[in-house]
Structure formats: C-alpha cells, structure tokens
Write a protein that holds these residues in place. Sequence first.
Motif, PDB file in Angstrom:
ATOM      1  N   GLU A  73     -92.983  93.843 -44.099  1.00 47.26           N
ATOM      2  CA  GLU A  73     -94.208  93.322 -43.481  1.00 47.26           C
ATOM      3  C   GLU A  73     -95.322  93.126 -44.495  1.00 47.26           C
ATOM      4  N   ASP A  80     -98.781  84.552 -40.679  1.00 51.05           N
ATOM      5  CA  ASP A  80     -98.913  85.798 -39.905  1.00 51.05           C
ATOM      6  C   ASP A  80     -99.606  85.527 -38.575  1.00 51.05           C
ATOM      7  N   GLU A  82     -98.762  85.617 -35.550  1.00 47.47           N
ATOM      8  CA  GLU A  82     -98.544  86.566 -34.457  1.00 47.47           C
ATOM      9  C   GLU A  82     -98.517  88.009 -34.958  1.00 47.47           C
ATOM     10  N   GLY A  83     -99.004  88.262 -36.144  1.00 47.72           N
ATOM     11  CA  GLY A  83     -99.052  89.621 -36.673  1.00 47.72           C
ATOM     12  C   GLY A  83     -98.233  89.778 -37.938  1.00 47.72           C
ATOM     13  N   PRO A  84     -98.296  90.961 -38.547  1.00 49.76           N
ATOM     14  CA  PRO A  84     -97.628  91.184 -39.828  1.00 49.76           C
ATOM     15  C   PRO A  84     -96.103  91.148 -39.762  1.00 49.76           C
ATOM     16  N   ASP A  85     -95.517  91.273 -38.566  1.00 53.75           N
ATOM     17  CA  ASP A  85     -94.054  91.208 -38.464  1.00 53.75           C
ATOM     18  C   ASP A  85     -93.552  89.788 -38.201  1.00 53.75           C
ATOM     19  N   ASP A  86     -94.460  88.815 -38.119  1.00 53.63           N
ATOM     20  CA  ASP A  86     -94.092  87.445 -37.757  1.00 53.63           C
ATOM     21  C   ASP A  86     -93.203  86.786 -38.820  1.00 53.63           C
ATOM     22  N   ARG A 123     -88.799  91.480 -34.074  1.00 56.74           N
ATOM     23  CA  ARG A 123     -90.220  91.705 -33.813  1.00 56.74           C
ATOM     24  C   ARG A 123     -90.450  93.135 -33.346  1.00 56.74           C
TER      25      ARG A 123
END
Length: 138
Positions: A73, A80, A82-86, A123
């Motif tokens: 991540e 990113d 939708e967030g750092p795991d995108d 995710r």
Amino acid sequence: MKQSASTLAISTPGRALIEFTRDVENWVGDQGIGTGLLTLFCRHTSASLLIQENAAREVRGDILDWLDRIAPEDGGWLHDDEGPDDMPAHLKSLLTGVSLSVPVVNGALALGTWQGIYLAEHRARPHRREVVLHLLGE
C-alpha cells in the motif's frame, strides 16, 4: 454441442482468499454436460481468480502476504482514488488473473486432489463480487 452460463455472487470479508469450489462443482453437475470446458471470469479489476491448494490454510495466508510484499500500500502509487489499497489491488489482480479454464470430465471438474477454486479479494473492505461461469461441451 451444448452450453450453459450463469453468474455467482460472492460476498467477501475484505482481503482474503475465498474458496468457492463446491458452488462451481454443484453448478457444473446440474448442467448435464459430461465432457467440456468451464471458463470462469471475474467481473472486477481489484479481485481475481486462482486455482490453489485447499488443504493447508497457511498457503492462503502466505499467498496474501506475498502479494502484499509485491504490491504494498505504501508503494508511492499515483492512483489512490478509493484509498491506499486501490492501486495495489489492481496490481495483484493483474498478477493473478481474472479468468480460469477448467476441463470437465465425466460431468465433474478435472481438478487435482488438493486444488480448489478461489476468489482473491484484494481490497481491505468487504465487497460483493461476481464470477461468470460458462460451460461448453456435450
């Protein structure tokens, strides 16, 4: 030649490997096709499909940990939304693939003794994923 198609919905708890071999086996058995080829297709870019060992649970954890090391991540990704795991989820899906082919012999999946079919949720949060099944044969 006969063909059948269906879509399986799989709810995920977040990052995990979810085995759904039994659901696929049941569906294939209901189709009345003795010999053919089953194609599975994941309709997502941040989840994927794998055929992997289904005996030792440690294998699943080791695979998830390895994917995290390959696509962390904190990798400095530009995407990113939708967030750092995108973006790591997209890379993990790229590495593991979104489609599988499994021969059907005598009306059953021709998997090896320790092989299972898995949806890989890349995710962190839960999702509802769809896997399309298409069986062609006679």
